[in-house]
Structures are given as C-alpha cells and as structure tokens.
Scaffold this motif. Structure first.
Motif, PDB file in Angstrom:
ATOM      1  N   GLY A 188       0.801  -1.221   0.000  1.00 22.85           N
ATOM      2  CA  GLY A 188       0.000   0.000   0.000  1.00 22.85           C
ATOM      3  C   GLY A 188       0.831   1.267   0.000  1.00 22.85           C
ATOM      4  N   THR A 189       1.952   1.243   0.708  1.00 21.44           N
ATOM      5  CA  THR A 189       2.803   2.436   0.817  1.00 21.44           C
ATOM      6  C   THR A 189       3.372   2.847  -0.537  1.00 21.44           C
ATOM      7  N   LEU A 190       3.744   1.875  -1.358  1.00 24.69           N
ATOM      8  CA  LEU A 190       4.374   2.171  -2.645  1.00 24.69           C
ATOM      9  C   LEU A 190       3.388   2.160  -3.808  1.00 24.69           C
ATOM     10  N   LEU A 191       2.104   2.046  -3.499  1.00 21.40           N
ATOM     11  CA  LEU A 191       1.096   2.036  -4.564  1.00 21.40           C
ATOM     12  C   LEU A 191       0.897   3.447  -5.117  1.00 21.40           C
ATOM     13  N   THR A 192       0.859   3.578  -6.419  1.00 27.98           N
ATOM     14  CA  THR A 192       0.618   4.865  -7.075  1.00 27.98           C
ATOM     15  C   THR A 192      -0.552   4.715  -8.044  1.00 27.98           C
ATOM     16  N   ASP A 193      -0.951   5.820  -8.648  1.00 29.38           N
ATOM     17  CA  ASP A 193      -2.029   5.764  -9.636  1.00 29.38           C
ATOM     18  C   ASP A 193      -1.668   4.821 -10.782  1.00 29.38           C
ATOM     19  N   GLU A 194      -0.387   4.876 -11.210  1.00 31.11           N
ATOM     20  CA  GLU A 194       0.048   4.078 -12.351  1.00 31.11           C
ATOM     21  C   GLU A 194       0.145   2.590 -11.996  1.00 31.11           C
TER      22      GLU A 194
END
Length: 238
Positions: free
Chosen positions: A112-118
């Motif tokens: 979750g911490t490293l999740l981005t829109d892309e």
C-alpha cells in the motif's frame, strides 16, 4: 487443459513485475523531470526535492507542495492539504487488498505504501484479466516505479538549475497529461461489453465533480465524488 490455462497467468516473479512496469516508466520519468524543474523554480533545494520524492512519493502532492510553499502557507496547512489529496490512495489500497490477504500485515503495508495511480492501474487491469495478483510481482512493479520516480525527480532538479521558467516549456501541464494518457490506456484495455459501463461512470463523475465544486474545495470534491461514483458503479454492475 489445466497446463495451457496456467500459462495465461502472469508469473509471480519480481522480474515480471519489473517488465510490466516498463510501459508506465515514460510517465514517471516525464512527470518526475517536470517536478524537479518546477521544484527548483519554486525555491526548493535539490536535497529537498530528493527527500520529497523519497518520503512523499506522490506527484500531485509534490506539485501542490510547491504551490503552497510559494504561497507561504503554514506547515499545518501543507500537511492537511497533502493528506486530504492523498486519501485516494486509501481507496486504491482497499481495492487491491483482497488479493493479498494471504500475506502478512507488514507486507501489505509495503504494497500500500508504494502504490501509485500508475501501479494501481496496471494492477487492477491484471487482476481484472486473471482474478489474482502475486506479492513478488507487486514488489517488482512498485519498487521499479519508486526508484524511477526518485531518480527522475532528482535529475529534474539538476536540469531545473538551468531552466528558470518551466511554464515556458509546458512542464506545469505534465501531470494532467499523464492522467489523461493513463485514462485512455486503461479504457483501451477494458472489454467492449464493459466499456459503455465505464463511460457512463466517467460522465457521472464529471457531473458530480462539477456540482460539488460549487460547495467545497477541489480536493474534497475529488475524494467525495470518487466514493459516490464508485458506489454507483458497484450498484450498477450488480
């Protein structure tokens, strides 16, 4: 038949995650370079650009930080605004969380911490096609994007020392262009029978945003509209 069907699944390996991230890297590089240039033009140091990329890791929030910094906004206003803008990541994390229930809480925090829109876009398309997501694959996808973003922002900061007027080059529009491209690519990957459903939701989103902007700030309108339209989408699918 079981063996043939197995080959259709994306391998749950770190390297495969890296490979699947490559098509999105142009967006990270272009937006990261733009942020670095805009950051320098806003009076932020190269070290601060690097730290923002490492610790905040959110393109829209980092651009907003530059605007608030230039406006002389208090620290509390900066923190609260960026927190609200980034609340959409909570919705994205909740969407992919069911695919990672077999992993530990610590690993899920990492996802979750490293999740981005892309990376969310890549993940949700893969999950829609295959009905599953792998932890090693997700790490490869997320970490590749993260390292690319840090490098691009830092290099952009170096370049920004020789480009004092980023608006002249259209770099202030880079973030908007990335989201438009991401939307088009996502719609292109959706099956035709579901495409009209998503187009209807986009139309509802536009109307919702337009109406809410009369009563609340833009970042709150985005968050509330997302929740409302997502709920409508679930109801219509059922």
């Amino acid at each position: 038949m079981a063996q043939v069907e197995q080959r259709l699944f994306t391998p749950d390996t770190f390297i495969q995650g890296v490979k699947d991230c490559i098509p999105t890297l142009l967006g990270y590089i272009s937006i990261g370079l733009a942020f670095g240039v805009v950051g320098i033009a806003s009076g932020i140091s190269l070290l601060e650009i690097f730290l923002l990329s490492v610790l905040v890791y959110a393109g829209s929030a980092q651009f907003i930080f530059c605007g608030l910094y230039l406006a002389g906004a208090p620290v509390t206003a900066v923190i609260i605004t960026i927190f609200i803008v980034n609340l959409r990541h909570l919705l994205m994390s909740l969407t992919i969380a069911p695919y990672f229930t077999k992993y530990s809480t610590l690993r899920n925090i990492g996802f979750g911490t490293l999740l981005t829109d892309e990376t969310f876009g890549v993940s949700i398309v893969t999950a829609g096609k295959e009905g599953r997501l792998g932890g090693k694959w997700m790490n490869g996808l997320n970490i590749t994007a993260y390292m690319t973003w840090i490098a691009a922002c830092t290099i952009g900061g170096v370049i920004g020392q020789w480009l004092p007027n980023p608006e002249k080059w259209g770099l202030d529009y880079a973030l908007v262009a990335m989201f438009v491209a991401l939307l088009v690519l996502t719609l292109a990957s959706i099956p035709k029978e579901k495409l009209m459903h998503y187009i209807k939701l986009i139309f509802i989103m536009v109307i919702s945003m337009y109406g809410m902007l009369y009563f609340m700030p833009g970042h709150l309108a985005v968050l509330l509209s997302t929740v409302v339209v997502a709920s409508i989408g679930v109801a219509l699918e059922k």
